[in-house]
Write an enzyme that holds these catalytic residues in place. Sequence first.
Site, short mmCIF file in Angstrom:
data_model
loop_
_atom_site.label_atom_id
_atom_site.label_comp_id
_atom_site.label_asym_id
_atom_site.label_seq_id
_atom_site.Cartn_x
_atom_site.Cartn_y
_atom_site.Cartn_z
N CYS A 1 -3.02 1.65 6.60
CA CYS A 1 -3.13 1.04 7.93
C CYS A 1 -3.76 2.04 8.90
O CYS A 1 -4.38 1.65 9.88
CB CYS A 1 -1.77 0.60 8.43
N GLU B 1 4.61 -4.18 12.26
CA GLU B 1 3.68 -3.05 12.07
C GLU B 1 2.46 -3.63 11.39
O GLU B 1 2.51 -3.96 10.20
CB GLU B 1 4.31 -1.97 11.18
N GLU C 1 8.60 2.80 13.98
CA GLU C 1 9.40 3.17 12.81
C GLU C 1 9.53 4.68 12.77
O GLU C 1 8.73 5.40 13.36
CB GLU C 1 8.74 2.65 11.54
N ASN D 1 0.80 -1.24 0.00
CA ASN D 1 0.00 0.00 0.00
C ASN D 1 0.83 1.28 0.00
O ASN D 1 0.34 2.33 -0.41
CB ASN D 1 -1.04 -0.01 1.13
P1 NAD Z 1 0.12 -9.30 4.06
O1 NAD Z 1 0.29 -9.66 5.49
O2 NAD Z 1 -0.75 -10.16 3.24
O3 NAD Z 1 1.54 -9.30 3.31
C1 NAD Z 1 2.61 -8.47 3.73
C2 NAD Z 1 3.92 -9.09 3.24
O4 NAD Z 1 4.13 -10.32 3.92
C3 NAD Z 1 3.95 -9.41 1.75
O5 NAD Z 1 5.21 -9.12 1.22
C4 NAD Z 1 3.68 -10.92 1.74
O6 NAD Z 1 4.16 -11.57 0.60
C5 NAD Z 1 4.44 -11.35 2.99
N1 NAD Z 1 4.04 -12.64 3.56
C6 NAD Z 1 2.84 -13.28 3.43
N2 NAD Z 1 2.88 -14.45 4.08
C7 NAD Z 1 4.10 -14.56 4.65
C8 NAD Z 1 4.74 -15.54 5.47
N3 NAD Z 1 4.12 -16.66 5.83
N4 NAD Z 1 6.00 -15.32 5.88
C9 NAD Z 1 6.65 -14.19 5.55
N5 NAD Z 1 6.10 -13.23 4.76
C10 NAD Z 1 4.85 -13.40 4.34
O7 NAD Z 1 -0.34 -7.78 4.03
P2 NAD Z 1 -0.73 -6.89 2.76
O8 NAD Z 1 -2.06 -7.30 2.24
O9 NAD Z 1 0.41 -6.83 1.81
O10 NAD Z 1 -0.86 -5.44 3.43
C11 NAD Z 1 -2.02 -4.97 4.05
C12 NAD Z 1 -1.87 -5.04 5.56
O11 NAD Z 1 -0.72 -4.30 5.97
C13 NAD Z 1 -3.04 -4.40 6.30
O12 NAD Z 1 -3.39 -5.21 7.37
C14 NAD Z 1 -2.47 -3.08 6.79
O13 NAD Z 1 -3.11 -2.54 7.91
C15 NAD Z 1 -1.06 -3.47 7.06
N6 NAD Z 1 -0.18 -2.29 7.08
C16 NAD Z 1 0.31 -1.87 8.28
C17 NAD Z 1 1.10 -0.73 8.35
C18 NAD Z 1 1.68 -0.27 9.67
O14 NAD Z 1 2.67 0.46 9.64
N7 NAD Z 1 1.11 -0.63 10.81
C19 NAD Z 1 1.40 -0.03 7.19
C20 NAD Z 1 0.86 -0.48 5.98
C21 NAD Z 1 0.08 -1.62 5.94
#
Ligand code: NAD
Length: 487
Positions: A280, A246, A456, A150
């Site tokens: 997020c 995060e 962060e 995102n």
């Molecule tokens: P996601 O958890 O599906 O994926 C995030 C990353 O993790 C991707 O690169 C994915 O390929 C990887 N991943 C997936 N399974 C894994 C595993 N088993 N082991 C290691 N890596 C793995 O999240 P998304 O859909 O890409 O992003 C959206 C989410 O991110 C939302 O929940 C949002 O709130 C959160 N987010 C949080 C912040 C923050 O700073 N708190 C910022 C942006 C987004």
Amino acid sequence: MKAHKNYIDGKWVSSSSGQAFESLNPATESVIGKFQKSNKEDVKKAVAAADKAFHNWRDTPAPARAKYLWKIKDLLIENKEKLARLEVQEMGKVITEARGDVQEAIDIFEYMAGEGRRLFGHTTKSELRDKFAMSVRNPVGVVGLITPWNFPIAIPAWKLAPALICGNTIVFKPSSDTPLCAVELIKIIEKAGVPRGVVNLVTGSGNDVGAEIVENPKIYGVSFTGSKETGENILKSAGVKKVGLELGGKNVIIVMDDANLELAVSGVVWGAFGTTGQRCTATSRVVVHKKVKKKFESMLLNRVKKLKLGPGETSDIGPLINKSAVEKSARYSEIGKAEGAKLLCGGKPVKINGRGYFFQPTIFTDCKPDMKICREEIFGPILAIIETKNFDEAVKIANGVEYGLSSSIYTENMNFAFRAINELETGLTYINSSTIGSEVHLPFGGVKGTGNGAREAGILGIEEFSEIKTVYFDYSGKLQKAQIDNE
Ligand code: NAD
């Protein structure tokens, strides 16, 4: 179409899998690039390269490391428009927000370059004579960075910049929805002359590439941004690694009866529908005082009806990231109706010129705090309005979710504003401003289900990427025993 390669040990290389995956433009569903579908072997090669580069990078003086960050910042400025347009194509952001995303990356590289001349430890007095005590900051080692889609330039930058300045070497796995943004960012790091092996890029799935990063014994730290579910799995398999998480949010704006309603409506529109609700920190709940609820709703509806949905170059609201995100928003719209919430607008997927992962800006009202649409992260343009009778009840509703990232209150009453700062269980609280809008020189992160305490950016952004060593220097020339010889 040729597949973009991984970047390992200073070279662009193919995966040993011989396979590729595609990245799509979410507004048109057309393929914008092919990428290495890497496997565990590729990660191991990247870890070996990072491990080999570590000692030299660690021993490079921090102010000299800072020069690379400064150069990366300059190159980001030079390429800002190009990168922003790429983000519009690959992630679907509207162009003004995409420029903001690149600007965040510029800002963090600038800020962390300054850290090169700080990276402070502490000095303090020893309890014994002729003894000196201090703490110094060392890198963690080889660190793994795993990022979502995102903020495809800013989030990797928020991790790369502090990891580099602290002297770590890196294996970076971007989201498979935005690998082209990652490739372009790495090309900038390459162009800045960062020594080979210091930053390595491996594209591919979470199950293959991500899992190996988390489990590889030579990776000592993992910095992850993504969903709560993935974060929890990572924590389970990372063992004793240093892990920064995060995760998601269910962020709230409280609108009191004395609020400047024009301002509150603007904040809610920006928070709920900016980035198509895919931040997020997106506003997904509004808790509004019953005395102003009707007026607030009608003002909000007027504003939302004017928003233009479409490709990011020309619209106010761009597409969702992919098909399953559209299905998720559609599913939650049905859940909202079934739970008895009143649909004020939206609720449906949309195609523009027969294509794209668009979803109408959607508002439910008369929601109850225990409804699923008020508790679960949807990550789409869906807003739930909940009525409240007073400040105390509003805070109780706001805090009644498992997440704790961002919150906001609109009020002219200073007492309510300060009580909100004190009582809202979130890592960020805004007064008379939306739930989104972080600045890089302040810490960013959440409490409760949003993370494990990592922050962060800002002065705390280096904690995740450094280890503290405590040093005792005894110049007395004799054996001195702490707690025993100091009476
Ligand atoms: P996601 O958890 O599906 O994926 C995030 C990353 O993790 C991707 O690169 C994915 O390929 C990887 N991943 C997936 N399974 C894994 C595993 N088993 N082991 C290691 N890596 C793995 O999240 P998304 O859909 O890409 O992003 C959206 C989410 O991110 C939302 O929940 C949002 O709130 C959160 N987010 C949080 C912040 C923050 O700073 N708190 C910022 C942006 C987004």
